[in-house]
Design a protein around this motif. Structure first.
Motif, PDB file in Angstrom:
ATOM      1  N   TYR A   1     130.149 -14.756  79.164  1.00 47.19           N
ATOM      2  CA  TYR A   1     130.498 -15.541  80.353  1.00 47.19           C
ATOM      3  C   TYR A   1     130.818 -16.977  79.966  1.00 47.19           C
ATOM      4  O   TYR A   1     131.834 -17.552  80.396  1.00 47.19           O
ATOM      5  N   GLU A   2     129.983 -17.571  79.145  1.00 47.68           N
ATOM      6  CA  GLU A   2     130.190 -18.962  78.750  1.00 47.68           C
ATOM      7  C   GLU A   2     131.438 -19.124  77.887  1.00 47.68           C
ATOM      8  O   GLU A   2     132.055 -20.200  77.873  1.00 47.68           O
TER       9      GLU A   2
ATOM     10  N   LEU B   1     121.699 -20.936  90.413  1.00 44.20           N
ATOM     11  CA  LEU B   1     121.111 -20.337  91.600  1.00 44.20           C
ATOM     12  C   LEU B   1     121.669 -18.959  91.884  1.00 44.20           C
ATOM     13  O   LEU B   1     122.869 -18.728  91.758  1.00 44.20           O
ATOM     14  N   SER B   2     120.786 -18.031  92.299  1.00 43.86           N
ATOM     15  CA  SER B   2     121.255 -16.829  92.958  1.00 43.86           C
ATOM     16  C   SER B   2     121.492 -17.186  94.419  1.00 43.86           C
ATOM     17  O   SER B   2     120.820 -18.052  94.986  1.00 43.86           O
ATOM     18  N   MET B   3     122.457 -16.526  95.028  1.00 44.23           N
ATOM     19  CA  MET B   3     122.827 -16.878  96.395  1.00 44.23           C
ATOM     20  C   MET B   3     121.947 -16.162  97.411  1.00 44.23           C
ATOM     21  O   MET B   3     121.740 -14.942  97.313  1.00 44.23           O
ATOM     22  N   GLY B   4     121.442 -16.917  98.388  1.00 42.20           N
ATOM     23  CA  GLY B   4     120.617 -16.363  99.447  1.00 42.20           C
ATOM     24  C   GLY B   4     120.779 -17.163 100.718  1.00 42.20           C
ATOM     25  O   GLY B   4     121.671 -18.006 100.852  1.00 42.20           O
TER      26      GLY B   4
ATOM     27  N   PRO C   1     126.278 -12.949  86.060  1.00 40.18           N
ATOM     28  CA  PRO C   1     125.795 -13.966  85.123  1.00 40.18           C
ATOM     29  C   PRO C   1     124.550 -14.698  85.610  1.00 40.18           C
ATOM     30  O   PRO C   1     123.689 -15.057  84.802  1.00 40.18           O
ATOM     31  N   ALA C   2     124.444 -14.924  86.929  1.00 39.35           N
ATOM     32  CA  ALA C   2     123.237 -15.591  87.443  1.00 39.35           C
ATOM     33  C   ALA C   2     121.996 -14.761  87.164  1.00 39.35           C
ATOM     34  O   ALA C   2     120.961 -15.279  86.712  1.00 39.35           O
ATOM     35  N   SER C   3     122.077 -13.450  87.418  1.00 42.01           N
ATOM     36  CA  SER C   3     120.946 -12.565  87.134  1.00 42.01           C
ATOM     37  C   SER C   3     120.714 -12.437  85.635  1.00 42.01           C
ATOM     38  O   SER C   3     119.568 -12.388  85.168  1.00 42.01           O
ATOM     39  N   ALA C   4     121.808 -12.394  84.868  1.00 38.97           N
ATOM     40  CA  ALA C   4     121.681 -12.238  83.417  1.00 38.97           C
ATOM     41  C   ALA C   4     120.963 -13.429  82.798  1.00 38.97           C
ATOM     42  O   ALA C   4     120.129 -13.268  81.900  1.00 38.97           O
ATOM     43  N   ARG C   5     121.276 -14.624  83.274  1.00 42.45           N
ATOM     44  CA  ARG C   5     120.603 -15.796  82.712  1.00 42.45           C
ATOM     45  C   ARG C   5     119.101 -15.724  82.988  1.00 42.45           C
ATOM     46  O   ARG C   5     118.291 -16.005  82.095  1.00 42.45           O
TER      47      ARG C   5
ATOM     48  N   VAL D   1     127.986 -20.146  93.065  1.00 40.60           N
ATOM     49  CA  VAL D   1     129.167 -19.394  93.492  1.00 40.60           C
ATOM     50  C   VAL D   1     129.937 -18.893  92.275  1.00 40.60           C
ATOM     51  O   VAL D   1     130.348 -17.723  92.206  1.00 40.60           O
ATOM     52  N   LEU D   2     130.148 -19.764  91.299  1.00 41.31           N
ATOM     53  CA  LEU D   2     130.889 -19.365  90.105  1.00 41.31           C
ATOM     54  C   LEU D   2     130.189 -18.234  89.361  1.00 41.31           C
ATOM     55  O   LEU D   2     130.818 -17.248  88.961  1.00 41.31           O
ATOM     56  N   ALA D   3     128.882 -18.367  89.180  1.00 41.03           N
ATOM     57  CA  ALA D   3     128.137 -17.341  88.440  1.00 41.03           C
ATOM     58  C   ALA D   3     127.974 -16.057  89.238  1.00 41.03           C
ATOM     59  O   ALA D   3     127.795 -14.985  88.669  1.00 41.03           O
ATOM     60  N   GLY D   4     128.049 -16.158  90.579  1.00 43.26           N
ATOM     61  CA  GLY D   4     127.847 -14.976  91.407  1.00 43.26           C
ATOM     62  C   GLY D   4     129.095 -14.173  91.651  1.00 43.26           C
ATOM     63  O   GLY D   4     129.085 -12.942  91.529  1.00 43.26           O
TER      64      GLY D   4
END
Length: 360
Positions: free
Chosen positions: A251-252, A2-5, A215-219, A159-162
């Motif tokens: 990232y991974e 998830l992207s955070m919103g 990373p969230a956006s990159a995925r 949260v982790l990816a953001g």
């Protein structure tokens, strides 16, 4: 991932309130939150204070410091009845709603002050920080009170990816987030004693901003999405998607360093992304780093690439330990060669198919 919103802020607050409501009749001031010097009451008040502060930073467009205000719950000094624990949970719900609404109504390009690590964050960053504060301090309070708590896994992953892009994902997101913030253990990883989160880096240029891709956006980009950006000309170009895929692999593997990642080139005049630019990895042991870039076709021939490459090069070469940047270009790609030349790069060899350029 998830992207955070705003929706994620609301979900985090709902998980907090649901976990703490069964204990509203207990004395939260008599119990210390696990791992903290604060008692459970003070820790819960801190959750509300963070949510309100982040909403204030975004709404007030704070540039250089925190907006100088704080939340105060009703008490005898102001003539109001002291807020009980149920009232405190209502305050958390209200401040969470304020942050969620602010995130939803703040344009993507807005940045506001936050000290770490690059002195600003956007709406997704403030949402992620609000979610993190809520989840982690709810955990602290529930551990102190002996209550069960495990938030939704997708929130922890987001949260982790953001804002923890430097942390290698673990087999499960919640234990990984607890480990990354010094609250738990993960097999095969050393205990964490000092930690921080990392908002995306944004670099200014004349007509553009270079906005770090999480990373969230990159995925999302690597899977064919827009990564949360409004792209001009039907973008992004395939090179940006390929670079996003490389970022995800780093990232991974736990080798991604956010400031040495990928940036979207966003026009100031309309907030639309026109290309991608970034590093192929962190500088090597000799202080050299490779860059690559592309533009959507509709944005070519207008000097955007030169402007972006120059801005990134000047930022990178001002970092400690960075001695040189280089890029390789097909011999037939004369427009890209001109971009590098105008950005201060010089020819530094090549082969039958490609030329190498370097700036130091």
């Amino acid at each position: 991932m998830l992207s955070m919103g705003g929706e994620q802020v609301e979900q985090a607050v709902a998980s907090c309130v649901a976990a703490l409501r069964p204990a509203v009749d207990r004395d939260w001031e008599a119990v210390r939150a696990r791992g903290l010097e604060w008692d459970c009451r003070r820790t819960a008040e801190h959750i509300a204070g963070c949510l309100l502060a982040y909403a204030g930073q975004l709404a007030g467009r704070a540039r250089d410091a925190y907006v100088p205000f704080e939340i105060t719950l009703g008490g005898t000094d102001d003539g109001l009845d002291r807020a009980d624990n149920a009232g405190l949970l209502h305050v958390i719900e209200t401040t969470g709603a304020l942050l969620a609404a602010t995130v939803r109504t703040t344009p993507r390009e807005v940045r506001a002050f936050h000290p770490y690590p690059f002195r600003s964050a956007g709406r997704e960053g403030f949402a992620a920080m609000g979610v993190a504060e809520t989840l982690l301090h709810t955990y602290d309070v529930t551990r102190g009170l002996g209550l069960p708590y495990e938030p939704p896994a997708e929130l922890c992953e987001g949260v982790l990816a953001g804002i923890f892009p430097h942390v290698r994902p673990g087999p499960a997101a919640w234990p990984t987030l607890l480990w990354a913030t010094g609250r738990g253990e993960l097999p095969g990883r050393a205990p964490v004693t000092e930690w921080h989160w990392s908002n995306t880096l944004v670099l200014p240029a004349d007509r553009l901003t270079l906005q770090g891709i999480s990373p969230a956006s990159a995925r999302d980009l690597s899977l064919g999405g827009d990564g949360g950006f409004d792209w001009a000309g039907g973008g992004p170009y395939q090179g940006t998607r390929d670079a996003a895929g490389m970022l995800m692999k780093a990232y991974e593997a736990g080798t991604h360093r956010p400031e040495w990642g990928v940036f979207a080139l966003v026009r100031r005049e309309d907030g639309r992304a026109v290309g991608g630019l970034g590093f192929h990895g962190s500088p090597d042991e000799d202080g050299r780093a490779e860059i690559g870039y592309d533009l959507v076709e509709a944005a070519r021939g207008q000097g955007y690439a030169t402007e972006a490459v120059r801005a990134l090069a000047e930022w990178a070469l001002a970092r400690d330990g960075v001695r040189a940047l280089f890029a390789t270009v097909d011999r037939a790609n004369t427009p890209s060669q001109r971009v590098l030349g105008r950005a201060g790069f010089r020819k530094a060899g090549g082969d039958e198919e490609q030329l190498a350029y370097e700036r130091s």
